[in-house]
Design an enzyme around this catalytic site. Structure first.
Site, short mmCIF file in Angstrom:
data_model
loop_
_atom_site.label_atom_id
_atom_site.label_comp_id
_atom_site.label_asym_id
_atom_site.label_seq_id
_atom_site.Cartn_x
_atom_site.Cartn_y
_atom_site.Cartn_z
N HIS A 1 -108.93 90.33 -44.53
CA HIS A 1 -107.62 91.15 -43.48
C HIS A 1 -107.48 92.77 -43.47
CE1 HIS A 1 -105.33 87.33 -44.10
NE2 HIS A 1 -105.67 87.47 -43.03
N CYS B 1 -99.35 92.35 -48.74
CA CYS B 1 -99.43 90.85 -48.11
C CYS B 1 -98.09 89.96 -47.99
CB CYS B 1 -100.62 90.18 -49.27
SG CYS B 1 -102.05 90.44 -48.82
N1 LIG Z 1 -101.96 89.61 -45.30
C1 LIG Z 1 -102.76 89.26 -46.11
N2 LIG Z 1 -104.15 89.92 -46.24
N3 LIG Z 1 -102.80 87.88 -47.03
C2 LIG Z 1 -103.29 87.74 -47.77
C3 LIG Z 1 -103.18 85.99 -47.38
C4 LIG Z 1 -103.93 85.39 -48.62
C5 LIG Z 1 -103.95 84.04 -48.55
N4 LIG Z 1 -104.74 84.03 -49.75
C6 LIG Z 1 -104.98 84.10 -47.09
O1 LIG Z 1 -106.50 83.64 -47.40
O2 LIG Z 1 -105.16 83.63 -45.91
#
Ligand SMILES: NC(=[NH2+])NCCC[C@H](N)C(=O)O
Ligand SMILES: NC(=O)c1ccc[n+]([C@@H]2O[C@H](COP(=O)([O-])OP(=O)(O)OC[C@H]3O[C@@H](n4cnc5c(N)ncnc54)[C@H](O)[C@@H]3O)[C@@H](O)[C@H]2O)c1
Length: 703
Positions: free
Chosen positions: A168, A264
């Protein structure tokens, strides 16, 4: 609380690592402690409350990642673009987030189905609100970016993520107040890094180390001058302090197990709109048709891979599979790229694979005049080895003198339009040159599977032949040589001095004598060492019969050069009876033209060696014209030079002991080129034996 900034967070009642959808989750299933997670989350909540207003969205059983509210959507003013999660494991969160936004008075936009976008996890506003940085590559599709621009009326800058640990954008990129940027550059491709550097001046860019990056230092919440994060190294804290930021560390290790940290776990829901700014997005899309044996030749895989590898994204709009063994398949593919520049590079690769515009999208090629002799317009289309056509005034014109690495020059006479590949140095004022990647197509053979499998060179199309397959290769090459000779065709040989050192000189001489070679290309060395052997019996001072170095032998070739220089040319030395055997002797005696191109390594040189490289290249090109087959024997320099000048369709056999050289030459994406990794002396000896076996002349069944 000191400001009107609001964050949305979601308590971790149902948080756990239940599945693996990013590399951090691997090995962590059910390994996070609920108790510690709650404790860490509470601390973060507490810190946020001291600096901002905090809203809570109720957690939902069965949706453990809902704690990561950054992925709820992207907010600007009172408008939200709701997330469309890539993984089904998170798709169930969408209605709950939607409900919260609607209940809180936001206008919610929903993306088309199957167009993933993961909210503020992949889209970060410049903290001055000047533009939106949007990520793609893992979770979010590039094609969602134009929607963000349209709905939020803001400029979108697309950044491609290339390290799956930083899947991300918010895991490796954090815009800070006053135009600062905290980021981890290796997480982005080079085009994106360039874009970042163009928008954020060097003093404002804070690049972090890998050690900080894996501690999620970029996954930080910035509220005015404070930056909240899981952990930062001392140097990073000091660097941030220098520019007026205070780091608040709060351990979030339980959430790191799911691939998230401070940023996050939060969604900033108050993002002021700057009314004077408007939508702008440089994402471009084009739809292409691809036709041929898309699956069994691997063409479709290659096409899709190269789109992604070059920074683009694709959507297969339609695929019709040829049902019979003989029939071809067709695919309609939408290609998107973050900018016109990236699109051009993707399209030029796709053109090589034979991709064409949909009939309704066909446009004329873009032409620009040559304003300086020998210099093409900046954006000129670089030609390839494949037969090419360009569309001018609605007509497809075949490009002449096809070769790679040239420009396509257009001249118009009263009767016709001529398009030809020209080296840059040859383009002339008065000509136009094809620029960009519109109105260009390559014509690729879509031969049937059967034909491909039966064709002479097909056995090698699987790649470079291994040592044990050499004999088979030799058999086929011998057969082909015989066929070309008896059919009055043309075989051109490029050769390096190793041919002579390995004892292959006599075999090459015999090939020339027996009419299998119609032109010879090489450098100073092949000629010198061949003549050294003819006159003195040594090659680089080694006695070729006894295989031992001769005293003072290293000077032999210099003596030979001197002798030939005295006679004025190799032909004159042959005429005078000085040279009585060997490769060069056979060329002269049998009227086989040869061209020797000079190099920085040359001794002498021989009078025949052309030290003006432009003239040498022109002479090579002249001798290569009309070749049916090129036999490249152990000269990286001359073989690659020749490969660059040769259009697809000419059979090429490259023999070299170094697999890298062979791969470079045989990997032209055309079935006619083949590499043989072996000793060239052995190859030539086997080739001669094989030719001797084929005693009766080949009679082709010409239909
Ligand atoms: N905004 C972020 N980077 N969120 C993390 C999300 C973590 C979640 N386990 C996923 O893989 O989607
Ligand atoms: N005295 C001189 O004037 C002199 C001497 C040497 C080279 N040169 C010049 O330097 C330039 C480069 O020379 P080049 O083409 O020989 O070098 P090159 O490095 O371009 O190519 C030599 C190739 O031969 C391969 N090779 C080595 N042993 C082999 C074997 N047993 N079987 C098969 N392949 C083998 C190598 O892997 C290499 O790819 C040429 O223009 C040449 O004429 C001049």
């Amino acid at each position: 609380m000191t400001s009107q900034i609001r964050f949305l967070i979601c308590p971790p009642h149902y948080y756990d690592v239940d599945y693996v959808i990013n590399p951090w989750m691997e090995g962590n299933i059910h390994k996070s402690s609920q108790e510690r997670a709650v404790e860490q989350w509470d601390k973060l909540h507490h810190i946020l409350k001291e600096h901002a207003i905090v809203d809570i969205v109720p957690p939902q059983k069965g949706w453990p990642d809902m704690v990561f509210t950054a992925n709820a959507g992207l907010v600007l003013g009172k408008t939200v673009v709701l997330s469309r999660f890539l993984h089904k494991e998170r798709q169930g969160e969408e209605p709950y987030f939607n409900q919260w936004f609607e209940e809180n008075g936001y206008t919610v936009h929903e993306l088309p189905k199957d167009l993933p976008f993961e909210g503020a996890g992949d889209a970060l506003l410049d903290r001055e609100g000047r533009w939106l940085w949007a990520g793609y590559g893992f979770r979010t599709e590039l094609d969602s970016h134009p929607y963000l621009a349209k709905w939020l009326d803001i400029e979108v800058l697309s950044l491609r993520l290339i390290d799956e640990r930083f899947y991300h954008l918010d895991t490796c990129f954090c815009p800070l107040a006053n135009g600062y940027l905290l980021y981890y550059p290796p997480a982005f491709d080079s085009y994106s890094n360039r874009l970042i550097e163009m928008r954020v001046s060097q003093e404002k860019r804070i690049a972090i180390t890998e050690a900080d990056a894996v501690n999620f230092a970029c996954n930080a919440v910035n509220i005015e001058s404070i930056v909240v994060m899981n952990k930062a190294s001392e140097p990073l804290k000091a660097r941030l302090a220098e520019v007026g930021f205070r780091v608040i560390e709060t351990p979030l290790t339980e959430f790191l197990k799911a691939g998230g940290a401070a940023k996050c776990l939060t969604l900033r829901v108050t993002e002021p709109v700057r009314e004077e700014l408007h939508a702008n997005v440089s994402v471009e899309s084009r739809v292409f048709n691809l036709e041929g044996h898309l699956l069994d030749s691997g063409l479709i895989n290659r096409a899709l891979d190269l789109i992604v590898d070059n920074g683009g994204s694709f959507q297969v709009l339609n695929f019709s599979l040829g049902e019979q063994r003989q029939s071809t398949s067709a695919a309609k593919v939408k290609v998107s790229a973050p900018s016109h520049e990236v699109m051009e590079s993707i399209i030029s690769h796709l053109i090589d694979l034979g991709a064409v515009d949909l009939p309704q999208d066909e446009r004329d090629a873009k032409l620009e005049p040559v304003t300086q002799a020998g210099v093409a317009p900046d954006d000129f289309y670089v030609s390839t080895i494949y037969p090419t056509e360009v569309r001018i005034n609605g007509e497809w014109v075949k490009v002449e003198n096809q070769r790679m690495d040239g420009a396509i020059a257009i001249t118009r006479t009263s009767k016709r339009i001529v398009a030809q590949c020209k080296l840059l140095r040859d383009v002339e004022v008065g000509e136009e040159v094809v620029v960009d990647v519109l109105g260009i197509r390559t014509v690729r053979k879509t031969e049937s599977r059967e034909r491909r499998n039966a064709e002479e060179f097909s056995f090698m199309s699987s790649g470079v032949s291994s040592e044990r397959r050499v004999e088979l290769v030799v058999e086929q090459v011998a057969w082909e040589l015989r066929k070309i000779r008896d059919g009055g065709g043309k075989v051109v040989v490029t050769a390096g001095p190793v041919v002579i050192h390995t004892g292959g000189g006599e075999h090459l001489a015999q090939l020339i004598r027996e009419g299998y070679v119609q032109a010879l290309l090489g450098g100073n060395a092949i000629a010198i060492h061949d003549i050294e052997q003819a006159i003195m019996g040594t090659s680089l001072g080694v006695d070729m019969k006894r295989g031992v170095a001769v005293r003072g032998g290293h000077r032999h070739h210099l003596k030979v050069i001197n002798t030939i220089r005295r006679y004025g040319s190799i032909a004159k030395a042959v005429e005078a009876g000085i040279i009585e055997s060997g490769v060069m002797y056979e060329c002269v005696s049998n009227g086989v033209p040869f061209s020797l191109a000079g190099s920085i390594r040359d001794d002498g040189p021989l009078p025949d060696t052309e030290m003006n490289l432009i003239k040498a290249q022109t002479e090579y090109a002249r001798l290569l014209k009309g070749a049916d087959m090129i036999l490249m024997l152990s000269s990286m320099l001359h073989s690659i030079g020749v490969g660059n000048m040769t259009p697809a369709g000419v059979k090429m056999v490259c023999v070299d002991i170094n697999p890298a050289v062979v791969t470079k030459l045989s990997d032209r994406g055309s079935i006619e080129s083949v590499g043989v990794v072996t000793d060239v002396g052995l190859f030539l000896s086997l080739l001669l034996q094989q030719l001797q076996k084929l005693t009766s002349p080949y009679t082709a069944k010409v239909s």
